[in-house]
Design a protein around this motif. Structure first.
Motif, short mmCIF file in Angstrom:
data_model
loop_
_atom_site.label_atom_id
_atom_site.label_comp_id
_atom_site.label_asym_id
_atom_site.label_seq_id
_atom_site.Cartn_x
_atom_site.Cartn_y
_atom_site.Cartn_z
N GLY B 16 0.78 -1.22 0.00
CA GLY B 16 0.00 0.00 0.00
C GLY B 16 0.81 1.28 0.00
O GLY B 16 0.27 2.37 -0.19
N GLN B 17 2.11 1.14 0.22
CA GLN B 17 3.00 2.30 0.21
C GLN B 17 3.60 2.53 -1.18
O GLN B 17 3.64 1.61 -2.01
CB GLN B 17 4.12 2.13 1.23
N PRO B 18 4.07 3.74 -1.45
CA PRO B 18 4.65 4.01 -2.76
C PRO B 18 6.08 3.49 -2.88
O PRO B 18 6.75 3.24 -1.88
CB PRO B 18 4.62 5.54 -2.84
N ARG B 66 -1.33 2.50 -11.46
CA ARG B 66 -0.45 2.68 -10.29
C ARG B 66 1.00 2.90 -10.73
O ARG B 66 1.81 3.44 -9.98
CB ARG B 66 -0.50 1.44 -9.39
N SER B 81 2.45 3.84 -7.22
CA SER B 81 1.77 4.69 -6.22
C SER B 81 1.40 3.90 -4.96
O SER B 81 1.52 4.43 -3.85
CB SER B 81 0.52 5.32 -6.83
N ARG B 82 0.97 2.68 -5.14
CA ARG B 82 0.60 1.83 -3.99
C ARG B 82 1.03 0.41 -4.31
O ARG B 82 0.44 -0.25 -5.17
CB ARG B 82 -0.91 1.86 -3.73
#
Lengths: 113, 114
Positions: B16-18, B66, B81-82
């Motif tokens: 979930g993090q970039p 993403r 992005s995620r």
């Protein structure tokens, strides 16, 4: 569906020769330039050679110049890589690719005595 | 010959993090036709490479949004992005593709989930 299927890999002794083939389907090969890329075991990707749509221009990585020849037969929807004077460092999975957009599954070449 | 240098060479990211991968070329990748020939590839474990981005920022068909590419001249970036579990693998930048000359890949950046 675009498909590229390599064949011809195997075990060969140093100094030997091998001819890889790439059979394509799902598109007309005559309008795309094609490429061979290899990946030594546990290593990164290395571009090997390109060939123009009509086969009139070819480019090679320095390490294979004079030993490898890329060719194509658009009437047979096939790409080839003739590999001569093979060395241990040529051991790799060899992929064919359509303009790098579509790739085959690869064929393993092992050069060893 | 153009040399492509990626960093970092490995990346550990929480789901979930970039994530961001940089790629630097030894010379400008802007061609005489005005296009910048820089591509990004993903190679999942045990799979063939898959192109994600071409001409710096154009996503290939089927690539989630993403993934994005940016940059110019000699400095380029791939951003996720995620991060999802499916993104695990090795990412390569490449000078090219074009039939006019040689192509060269970066060393690869290994992405894993923290």
């Amino acid at each position: 569906e675009v498909q590229l299927v390599e064949s011809g890999g195997g075990l060969v002794q140093p100094g030997g020769s091998l001819r890889l083939s790439c059979a394509v389907s799902g598109f007309s090969m005559s309008v795309y330039w094609m490429a061979w890329v290899r990946q030594a075991p546990g290593k990164g990707l290395e571009w090997v050679a390109n060939i123009k749509e009509d086969g009139s221009e070819k480019h090679y990585v320095d390490s294979v110049k004079g030993r490898f020849t890329i060719s194509r037969d658009n009437s047979k929807n096939s790409l080839y890589l003739q590999m001569n004077s093979l060395r241990a460092e040529d051991t790799a999975v060899y992929y064919c690719a359509r303009s790098f957009e579509h790739w085959g599954q690869g064929t393993l070449v092992t050069v060893s005595s | 010959d153009v040399v492509m240098t990626q960093f970092p060479l490995s990346l550990s990211v929480t789901l979930g993090q970039p994530a961001s991968i940089s790629c630097k070329s030894s010379q400008s990748l802007v061609d005489s036709d005005g296009n910048t020939y820089l591509s990004w590839f993903q190679q999942r474990p045990g799979q063939s490479p898959r192109r994600l981005i071409y001409w710096v920022s154009n996503r290939d068909s089927g690539v989630p949004d993403r993934f994005s590419g940016s940059g110019s001249g000699t400095d380029f970036t791939l951003k996720i992005s995620r991060v999802e579990a499916d993104d695990v693998g090795i990412y390569y930048c490449m000078e090219g593709p074009h039939w006019l000359s040689k192509c060269s890949f970066g060393q690869g950046t290994k992405l894993e989930i923290k």
